[in-house]
Scaffold this motif. Structure first.
Motif, PDB file in Angstrom:
ATOM      1  N   UNK A  30       0.835  -1.210   0.000  1.00 61.14           N
ATOM      2  CA  UNK A  30       0.000   0.000   0.000  1.00 61.14           C
ATOM      3  C   UNK A  30       0.863   1.250   0.000  1.00 61.14           C
ATOM      4  N   UNK A  31       1.874   1.263   0.874  1.00 62.26           N
ATOM      5  CA  UNK A  31       2.746   2.433   0.968  1.00 62.26           C
ATOM      6  C   UNK A  31       3.461   2.698  -0.357  1.00 62.26           C
ATOM      7  N   UNK A  32       3.900   1.641  -1.025  1.00 64.41           N
ATOM      8  CA  UNK A  32       4.611   1.799  -2.299  1.00 64.41           C
ATOM      9  C   UNK A  32       3.712   2.378  -3.380  1.00 64.41           C
ATOM     10  N   UNK A  33       2.510   1.828  -3.546  1.00 63.60           N
ATOM     11  CA  UNK A  33       1.659   2.281  -4.645  1.00 63.60           C
ATOM     12  C   UNK A  33       1.131   3.695  -4.399  1.00 63.60           C
ATOM     13  N   UNK A  34       1.163   4.147  -3.163  1.00 69.07           N
ATOM     14  CA  UNK A  34       0.759   5.525  -2.872  1.00 69.07           C
ATOM     15  C   UNK A  34       1.937   6.491  -2.989  1.00 69.07           C
ATOM     16  N   UNK A  35       3.065   6.131  -2.404  1.00 66.13           N
ATOM     17  CA  UNK A  35       4.163   7.084  -2.256  1.00 66.13           C
ATOM     18  C   UNK A  35       5.050   7.212  -3.480  1.00 66.13           C
ATOM     19  N   UNK A  36       5.254   6.149  -4.251  1.00 66.54           N
ATOM     20  CA  UNK A  36       6.146   6.271  -5.418  1.00 66.54           C
ATOM     21  C   UNK A  36       5.583   7.249  -6.444  1.00 66.54           C
ATOM     22  N   UNK A  37       4.284   7.211  -6.797  1.00 70.50           N
ATOM     23  CA  UNK A  37       3.765   8.261  -7.686  1.00 70.50           C
ATOM     24  C   UNK A  37       3.873   9.667  -7.081  1.00 70.50           C
ATOM     25  N   UNK A  38       3.646   9.779  -5.768  1.00 68.88           N
ATOM     26  CA  UNK A  38       3.777  11.092  -5.118  1.00 68.88           C
ATOM     27  C   UNK A  38       5.214  11.598  -5.194  1.00 68.88           C
ATOM     28  N   UNK A  39       6.167  10.726  -4.934  1.00 67.08           N
ATOM     29  CA  UNK A  39       7.575  11.105  -5.044  1.00 67.08           C
ATOM     30  C   UNK A  39       7.935  11.476  -6.474  1.00 67.08           C
ATOM     31  N   UNK A  40       7.326  10.792  -7.441  1.00 69.63           N
ATOM     32  CA  UNK A  40       7.598  11.084  -8.849  1.00 69.63           C
ATOM     33  C   UNK A  40       7.129  12.489  -9.209  1.00 69.63           C
ATOM     34  N   UNK A  41       5.961  12.876  -8.728  1.00 67.44           N
ATOM     35  CA  UNK A  41       5.464  14.241  -8.985  1.00 67.44           C
ATOM     36  C   UNK A  41       6.438  15.266  -8.421  1.00 67.44           C
ATOM     37  N   UNK A  42       6.923  15.016  -7.211  1.00 68.98           N
ATOM     38  CA  UNK A  42       7.885  15.935  -6.597  1.00 68.98           C
ATOM     39  C   UNK A  42       9.206  15.944  -7.366  1.00 68.98           C
ATOM     40  N   UNK A  43       9.644  14.777  -7.822  1.00 63.43           N
ATOM     41  CA  UNK A  43      10.879  14.690  -8.597  1.00 63.43           C
ATOM     42  C   UNK A  43      10.758  15.475  -9.896  1.00 63.43           C
ATOM     43  N   UNK A  44       9.605  15.375 -10.562  1.00 66.01           N
ATOM     44  CA  UNK A  44       9.384  16.145 -11.788  1.00 66.01           C
ATOM     45  C   UNK A  44       9.505  17.644 -11.528  1.00 66.01           C
ATOM     46  N   UNK A  45       8.888  18.084 -10.429  1.00 65.54           N
ATOM     47  CA  UNK A  45       8.928  19.507 -10.094  1.00 65.54           C
ATOM     48  C   UNK A  45      10.341  19.973  -9.814  1.00 65.54           C
ATOM     49  N   UNK A  46      11.078  19.189  -9.041  1.00 68.56           N
ATOM     50  CA  UNK A  46      12.447  19.592  -8.703  1.00 68.56           C
ATOM     51  C   UNK A  46      13.351  19.567  -9.932  1.00 68.56           C
ATOM     52  N   UNK A  47      13.116  18.609 -10.849  1.00 67.14           N
ATOM     53  CA  UNK A  47      13.898  18.572 -12.076  1.00 67.14           C
ATOM     54  C   UNK A  47      13.650  19.798 -12.934  1.00 67.14           C
ATOM     55  N   UNK A  48      12.389  20.189 -13.051  1.00 68.01           N
ATOM     56  CA  UNK A  48      12.053  21.402 -13.815  1.00 68.01           C
ATOM     57  C   UNK A  48      12.650  22.631 -13.143  1.00 68.01           C
ATOM     58  N   UNK A  49      12.645  22.636 -11.816  1.00 67.52           N
ATOM     59  CA  UNK A  49      13.241  23.756 -11.082  1.00 67.52           C
ATOM     60  C   UNK A  49      14.754  23.817 -11.320  1.00 67.52           C
ATOM     61  N   UNK A  50      15.401  22.644 -11.380  1.00 69.13           N
ATOM     62  CA  UNK A  50      16.827  22.611 -11.676  1.00 69.13           C
ATOM     63  C   UNK A  50      17.118  23.159 -13.062  1.00 69.13           C
ATOM     64  N   UNK A  51      16.277  22.789 -14.041  1.00 69.65           N
ATOM     65  CA  UNK A  51      16.435  23.343 -15.377  1.00 69.65           C
ATOM     66  C   UNK A  51      16.219  24.836 -15.416  1.00 69.65           C
ATOM     67  N   UNK A  52      15.342  25.345 -14.530  1.00 74.49           N
ATOM     68  CA  UNK A  52      15.064  26.779 -14.492  1.00 74.49           C
ATOM     69  C   UNK A  52      16.296  27.579 -14.087  1.00 74.49           C
ATOM     70  N   UNK A  53      17.165  26.976 -13.269  1.00 73.52           N
ATOM     71  CA  UNK A  53      18.391  27.673 -12.868  1.00 73.52           C
ATOM     72  C   UNK A  53      19.221  28.022 -14.097  1.00 73.52           C
ATOM     73  N   UNK A  54      19.380  27.035 -14.995  1.00 73.77           N
ATOM     74  CA  UNK A  54      20.115  27.312 -16.231  1.00 73.77           C
ATOM     75  C   UNK A  54      19.340  28.261 -17.128  1.00 73.77           C
ATOM     76  N   UNK A  55      18.016  28.051 -17.224  1.00 79.52           N
ATOM     77  CA  UNK A  55      17.207  28.901 -18.092  1.00 79.52           C
ATOM     78  C   UNK A  55      17.290  30.365 -17.710  1.00 79.52           C
ATOM     79  N   UNK A  56      17.264  30.635 -16.418  1.00 77.58           N
ATOM     80  CA  UNK A  56      17.339  32.030 -15.950  1.00 77.58           C
ATOM     81  C   UNK A  56      18.754  32.574 -16.122  1.00 77.58           C
ATOM     82  N   UNK A  57      19.761  31.736 -15.868  1.00 82.14           N
ATOM     83  CA  UNK A  57      21.150  32.221 -15.908  1.00 82.14           C
ATOM     84  C   UNK A  57      21.672  32.409 -17.324  1.00 82.14           C
TER      85      UNK A  57
END
Length: 266
Positions: free
Chosen positions: A153-180
């Motif tokens: 239960x914990x896996x099927x709930x948390x892995x998609x949630x972690x993936x959403x957060x990972x996507x956001x942080x990856x886009x944020x990391x790309x934004x550092x280069x985009x802004x600079x």
């Protein structure tokens, strides 16, 4: 030649048996998750929440750091070629699609394998070596509903949630280069990323992450339940859980990527 064919046949047969054992364990866990509660077999909610905290919340710091730098690396690598064609403004699109479709779910799965999949195998394996599983069986408590289902239960709930957060942080990391380097503002970069994404891109990654979670939970618990006698076997089960999880997660990734490719717009 016959010896070679026999070895290949034995390997294929062993692999199919292993996948079948994983499917059986996943099916039993799914039964106790979705059907058992309606047949007088309540879920261990507190244990599931504890597992979710361990799998998800405590993984956030390291996952955030890793995916942030992955997004930055994607932006740098993409800009290296895009600058040649005068298309530096497409960096946001490249990072957003790369993270949501592929790297976000995959990096999350590999991190969860290292943190939690191995822990499942070690925990259950130790319980088997110390005969705690036998004690549970003696008390008419099945290992699957008691130990496997909360992790499932914990896996099927948390892995998609972690993936959403990972996507956001990856886009944020790309934004550092985009802004600079690419003359974006933070707001314009985020908007460009959102404009590049369709619902199917996000859902593709989330479906993959759900299947990754099921695969990791099944392998970790199966290896733990299959642990032999002796403390040395616990280490072997843990190592095997990590290796097999990475291998099968990549195989699941290939299968679902192919499915989404052929089902996509022609």
């Amino acid at each position: 030649m016959e010896e070679l064919l026999a070895q290949v046949g034995g390997t294929v047969s062993g692999g199919l048996q292993y996948v079948g054992a994983l499917a059986e364990l996943s099916g039993r866990a799914a039964y106790f998750t979705f059907i058992g509660p309606f047949r007088g077999k309540p879920l261990r909610i507190q244990s599931s929440v504890t597992q979710a905290m361990e799998i998800g919340v405590r993984a956030l710091p390291i996952l955030s750091l890793i995916t942030f730098f992955i997004g930055l690396i994607l932006a740098l690598q993409g800009a290296y070629e895009l600058r040649t064609f005068g298309a530096l403004n497409l960096v946001a699109t490249a990072v957003a699609l790369g993270m949501t479709r592929e790297l976000g779910p995959l990096i999350t799965a590999i991190l969860v394998i290292g943190r939690s999949g191995s822990a499942f195998a070690a925990e259950i394996g130790t319980m088997k070596v110390t005969e705690e599983l036998d004690a549970l069986t003696t008390m008419a408590i099945g290992p699957v509903p008691f130990l496997v289902t909360p992790k499932f239960i914990a896996m099927i709930v948390m892995v998609p949630c972690l993936t959403i957060w990972a996507n956001f942080m990856g886009i944020l990391g790309g934004a550092v280069f985009g802004v600079a380097e690419a003359d974006f503002t933070v707001g314009r970069y985020i908007q460009a990323s959102l404009d590049a994404l369709f619902l199917r891109d996000i859902m593709t990654g989330l479906i993959k992450s759900l299947m990754f979670g099921v695969t990791i939970a099944a392998i970790g618990c199966h290896e733990g339940l299959s642990t032999g006698a002796g403390a040395e076997q616990v280490g072997r089960s843990t190592t095997r859980a990590v290796v097999m999880s990475i291998f099968l997660v990549v195989m699941v990734d290939v299968i679902f990527t192919a499915i989404f490719f052929f089902m996509g717009p022609q």
